[in-house]
Design a protein around this motif. Structure first.
Motif, PDB file in Angstrom:
ATOM      1  N   HIS A   1     -66.334 -95.005 -29.070  1.00  0.00           N
ATOM      2  CA  HIS A   1     -65.945 -93.759 -27.838  1.00  0.00           C
ATOM      3  C   HIS A   1     -66.470 -94.638 -26.655  1.00  0.00           C
ATOM      4  O   HIS A   1     -67.468 -95.263 -26.275  1.00  0.00           O
ATOM      5  CB  HIS A   1     -66.989 -92.817 -28.178  1.00  0.00           C
ATOM      6  CG  HIS A   1     -66.627 -91.517 -27.507  1.00  0.00           C
ATOM      7  ND1 HIS A   1     -65.684 -90.634 -27.410  1.00  0.00           N
ATOM      8  CD2 HIS A   1     -67.454 -91.214 -26.279  1.00  0.00           C
ATOM      9  CE1 HIS A   1     -65.782 -89.632 -26.657  1.00  0.00           C
ATOM     10  NE2 HIS A   1     -66.822 -90.001 -25.756  1.00  0.00           N
ATOM     11  N   GLY A   2     -65.349 -94.017 -25.734  1.00  0.00           N
ATOM     12  CA  GLY A   2     -65.562 -94.644 -24.276  1.00  0.00           C
ATOM     13  C   GLY A   2     -65.508 -95.973 -24.218  1.00  0.00           C
ATOM     14  O   GLY A   2     -65.616 -96.394 -23.040  1.00  0.00           O
ATOM     15  N   LYS A   3     -64.832 -96.705 -25.017  1.00  0.00           N
ATOM     16  CA  LYS A   3     -64.422 -98.308 -24.971  1.00  0.00           C
ATOM     17  C   LYS A   3     -62.937 -98.275 -25.341  1.00  0.00           C
ATOM     18  O   LYS A   3     -62.477 -97.780 -26.183  1.00  0.00           O
ATOM     19  CB  LYS A   3     -65.450 -99.076 -25.592  1.00  0.00           C
ATOM     20  CG  LYS A   3     -66.756 -98.887 -25.107  1.00  0.00           C
ATOM     21  CD  LYS A   3     -67.787 -99.841 -25.922  1.00  0.00           C
ATOM     22  CE  LYS A   3     -69.327 -99.550 -25.646  1.00  0.00           C
ATOM     23  NZ  LYS A   3     -70.198-100.579 -26.431  1.00  0.00           N
ATOM     24  N   MET A   4     -62.204 -99.197 -24.403  1.00  0.00           N
ATOM     25  CA  MET A   4     -60.685 -99.416 -24.785  1.00  0.00           C
ATOM     26  C   MET A   4     -60.346-100.580 -24.237  1.00  0.00           C
ATOM     27  O   MET A   4     -60.607-100.809 -23.200  1.00  0.00           O
ATOM     28  CB  MET A   4     -59.904 -98.279 -24.460  1.00  0.00           C
ATOM     29  CG  MET A   4     -58.325 -98.160 -24.477  1.00  0.00           C
ATOM     30  SD  MET A   4     -57.497 -96.892 -23.848  1.00  0.00           S
ATOM     31  CE  MET A   4     -55.804 -97.777 -24.079  1.00  0.00           C
ATOM     32  N   HIS A   5     -59.220-101.225 -25.156  1.00  0.00           N
ATOM     33  CA  HIS A   5     -58.398-102.443 -24.768  1.00  0.00           C
ATOM     34  C   HIS A   5     -57.345-101.865 -23.855  1.00  0.00           C
ATOM     35  O   HIS A   5     -56.255-102.012 -24.306  1.00  0.00           O
ATOM     36  CB  HIS A   5     -58.426-103.329 -25.657  1.00  0.00           C
ATOM     37  CG  HIS A   5     -59.144-104.393 -25.789  1.00  0.00           C
ATOM     38  ND1 HIS A   5     -59.410-105.381 -24.878  1.00  0.00           N
ATOM     39  CD2 HIS A   5     -60.055-104.588 -26.819  1.00  0.00           C
ATOM     40  CE1 HIS A   5     -60.447-106.379 -25.431  1.00  0.00           C
ATOM     41  NE2 HIS A   5     -60.680-105.802 -26.679  1.00  0.00           N
TER      42      HIS A   5
ATOM     43  N   ALA B   1     -52.350-109.463 -36.331  1.00  0.00           N
ATOM     44  CA  ALA B   1     -53.540-108.680 -37.165  1.00  0.00           C
ATOM     45  C   ALA B   1     -54.959-108.784 -36.485  1.00  0.00           C
ATOM     46  O   ALA B   1     -55.723-107.956 -36.137  1.00  0.00           O
ATOM     47  CB  ALA B   1     -53.544-109.178 -38.617  1.00  0.00           C
ATOM     48  N   VAL B   2     -55.169-110.121 -36.097  1.00  0.00           N
ATOM     49  CA  VAL B   2     -56.349-110.268 -35.199  1.00  0.00           C
ATOM     50  C   VAL B   2     -56.608-109.418 -33.984  1.00  0.00           C
ATOM     51  O   VAL B   2     -57.662-108.734 -33.542  1.00  0.00           O
ATOM     52  CB  VAL B   2     -56.556-111.939 -34.753  1.00  0.00           C
ATOM     53  CG1 VAL B   2     -57.635-112.152 -34.008  1.00  0.00           C
ATOM     54  CG2 VAL B   2     -56.527-112.662 -36.149  1.00  0.00           C
ATOM     55  N   ARG B   3     -55.454-109.524 -33.126  1.00  0.00           N
ATOM     56  CA  ARG B   3     -55.202-108.794 -31.905  1.00  0.00           C
ATOM     57  C   ARG B   3     -55.579-107.339 -32.319  1.00  0.00           C
ATOM     58  O   ARG B   3     -56.401-106.597 -31.692  1.00  0.00           O
ATOM     59  CB  ARG B   3     -53.856-108.990 -31.474  1.00  0.00           C
ATOM     60  CG  ARG B   3     -53.769-108.575 -29.955  1.00  0.00           C
ATOM     61  CD  ARG B   3     -53.633-107.004 -29.691  1.00  0.00           C
ATOM     62  NE  ARG B   3     -52.503-106.458 -30.221  1.00  0.00           N
ATOM     63  CZ  ARG B   3     -52.471-105.157 -30.115  1.00  0.00           C
ATOM     64  NH1 ARG B   3     -53.301-104.216 -29.532  1.00  0.00           N
ATOM     65  NH2 ARG B   3     -51.244-104.517 -30.376  1.00  0.00           N
ATOM     66  N   ARG B   4     -55.311-106.747 -33.459  1.00  0.00           N
ATOM     67  CA  ARG B   4     -55.237-105.470 -33.698  1.00  0.00           C
ATOM     68  C   ARG B   4     -56.760-105.221 -33.908  1.00  0.00           C
ATOM     69  O   ARG B   4     -57.238-103.928 -33.886  1.00  0.00           O
ATOM     70  CB  ARG B   4     -54.321-104.760 -34.614  1.00  0.00           C
ATOM     71  CG  ARG B   4     -52.972-104.764 -34.051  1.00  0.00           C
ATOM     72  CD  ARG B   4     -51.867-104.024 -34.949  1.00  0.00           C
ATOM     73  NE  ARG B   4     -50.741-104.100 -34.268  1.00  0.00           N
ATOM     74  CZ  ARG B   4     -49.710-103.237 -34.575  1.00  0.00           C
ATOM     75  NH1 ARG B   4     -49.773-102.355 -35.711  1.00  0.00           N
ATOM     76  NH2 ARG B   4     -48.451-103.261 -33.998  1.00  0.00           N
ATOM     77  N   ASP B   5     -57.227-106.141 -34.468  1.00  0.00           N
ATOM     78  CA  ASP B   5     -58.672-105.953 -35.105  1.00  0.00           C
ATOM     79  C   ASP B   5     -59.501-105.992 -33.630  1.00  0.00           C
ATOM     80  O   ASP B   5     -60.610-105.148 -33.512  1.00  0.00           O
ATOM     81  CB  ASP B   5     -59.022-107.055 -35.953  1.00  0.00           C
ATOM     82  CG  ASP B   5     -60.471-107.048 -36.390  1.00  0.00           C
ATOM     83  OD1 ASP B   5     -61.217-106.203 -36.922  1.00  0.00           O
ATOM     84  OD2 ASP B   5     -61.292-108.016 -35.668  1.00  0.00           O
ATOM     85  N   ILE B   6     -59.599-106.632 -32.979  1.00  0.00           N
ATOM     86  CA  ILE B   6     -59.825-106.918 -31.699  1.00  0.00           C
ATOM     87  C   ILE B   6     -59.779-105.395 -30.879  1.00  0.00           C
ATOM     88  O   ILE B   6     -60.695-104.787 -30.596  1.00  0.00           O
ATOM     89  CB  ILE B   6     -59.759-107.984 -30.763  1.00  0.00           C
ATOM     90  CG1 ILE B   6     -59.959-109.354 -31.326  1.00  0.00           C
ATOM     91  CG2 ILE B   6     -60.234-107.980 -29.171  1.00  0.00           C
ATOM     92  CD1 ILE B   6     -59.434-110.742 -30.840  1.00  0.00           C
TER      93      ILE B   6
END
Length: 409
Positions: A98-102, A16-21
């Motif tokens: 927008h324009g940012k992604m892991h 859940a922490v990972r998905r929040d990040i």
């Protein structure tokens, strides 16, 4: 697979922490929220922290049974930053910025080290100290180098440092570690050919920089095929050529840009020297001027033999010999290379699977790193967390022959 039960039990919370990040990606040296999340979790678990190295870096300090008195220490590193690209996924934890992604799995790397931290907070089955290094700005910012320049290894003396990257396309549940070069250096070049513009119908009245640049591009490939040893891997890629504004005008200049990748500094030295010679002499042969710029970003990532073998032995104890693969070198680059220049260590791969783990709502592309449809495989959190714990416990076990770090100044 011999994973730690307590990490498995807590894996859903870490996921859940990972998905929040993942939903709140931050670019290099902007990881303020991510660092707050990491620092908050470590503090919640009673782990002392240090903040500010590399601007947004976080270091967790976990002393063992002896309170760290023996002076032995190991560093475990995870990167935190995202990429400047638009995410195609539409699942609930897709990027909200927008324009940012892991798109490289740094959210997963952070999560796996947090999983280990949560275990260490309650189970300190070692003497000495584990330093949990949450690093900013791997994607082009050189955050590892900046943390080192800010005193990482002076403030937190350690005998070895280890890193890990998820690797899509290989079966989940397998790992890889090898000695020697595992990722390439990355360098960028910019070459401006300065000629003399004029009418395209009368090219003899000027100096056309375009055919000069084309000749240069072809000549660069002879450096790869005729100057370096055939057994030494390297790449010269001209990826941009800019010239001209009208079809009937010979431009004054032509600009070339691109990248160079090598597995050794010696080959990199050779390529830079020969590229400069080729560029300057081709221009001189055509009465043109040359502006040659070559910028070295990251050195090659070269695993130390003893530390790579140590990591591999830990992996075998977790997933078995058959699931520990040779680490095939890649021409991708990694700023953990700066840490391996400073200290012994190894950078290993944790295989991320074929993408079938992704939730409904992922994009249409493959689940490769730097792909807009990528997502980290949360099923790896127990395995990655277990690897970090077992590696640290083994390295800091009584009788392991490693030198003692000097005391911090």
């Amino acid at each position: 697979m011999n994973v730690i039960d307590s990490i498995v039990t807590q894996a859903a919370g870490i996921a859940a922490v990972r998905r929040d990040i993942h939903a709140h990606p931050e670019l290099c040296f902007e990881e303020v929220r991510t660092a707050d999340v990491v620092a908050g979790k470590l503090t919640e678990w009673g782990i002392p922290i240090h903040r500010g190295l590399g601007k947004t870096g976080v270091v967790g300090i976990v002393h063992g049974r002896d309170g760290g008195a023996c002076g032995r220490a190991i560093g475990l590193r995870a990167d935190m930053d995202a990429l400047p690209m638009q995410e195609f996924n539409t699942f609930e934890h897709a990027s909200k910025h927008h324009g940012k992604m892991h798109a490289c799995g740094h959210d997963g790397h952070t999560a796996m080290l947090l999983a280990a931290a949560q275990h260490f907070a309650k189970h300190r089955n070692f003497d000495g100290t584990v330093y949990l290094i949450f690093q900013p700005a791997e994607e082009g910012g050189g955050g590892a180098r900046v943390m080192i320049e800010d005193g990482l290894f002076e403030k937190f003396p350690m005998q070895a440092v280890y890193g890990m990257h998820n690797w899509p396309g290989m079966p989940a549940g397998t790992m890889a570690a090898s000695a020697g070069p595992v990722m390439a250096s990355t360098s960028e070049f910019k070459i401006t050919v300065r000629g003399k513009g004029g009418h395209a119908a009368m090219p003899h009245m000027g100096v056309d920089p375009v055919p000069i640049a084309c000749q240069m591009v072809q000549a660069f490939q002879t450096i790869i095929s005729r100057n370096k040893k055939p057994v030494d891997a390297a790449v010269i890629s001209v990826t941009m050529i800019h010239a001209g504004e009208a079809t009937n005008v010979v431009p004054d200049s032509c600009e070339l840009q691109g990248t160079v990748r090598t597995f050794s500094l010696e080959v990199l030295d050779l390529i830079e020297r020969r590229m400069r010679q080729v560029a300057e002499h081709v221009c001189a042969a055509h009465d043109a001027q040359c502006d040659f710029q070559f910028h070295r970003n990251y050195p090659p990532t070269i695993n130390h033999a003893k530390e790579a073998a140590f990591a591999r032995a830990v992996m075998v104890g977790i997933v078995g010999e058959a699931n520990v693969l040779p680490q095939e070198p890649t021409m991708g680059a990694e700023d953990f290379s700066f840490m391996l220049q400073a200290l012994p260590g190894a950078y290993v791969f944790l295989d991320n699977g074929d993408g079938s783990h992704r939730d409904i709502g992922h994009g249409g592309g493959p689940c490769m790193i730097h792909n807009p449809s990528y997502d980290f495989n949360d099923a790896l959190i127990p395995l990655g967390g277990t690897y970090w714990v077992r590696l640290a416990e083994a390295w800091l076990a009584p009788g392991v022959n490693v030198p003692v770090a000097a005391s911090a100044g």
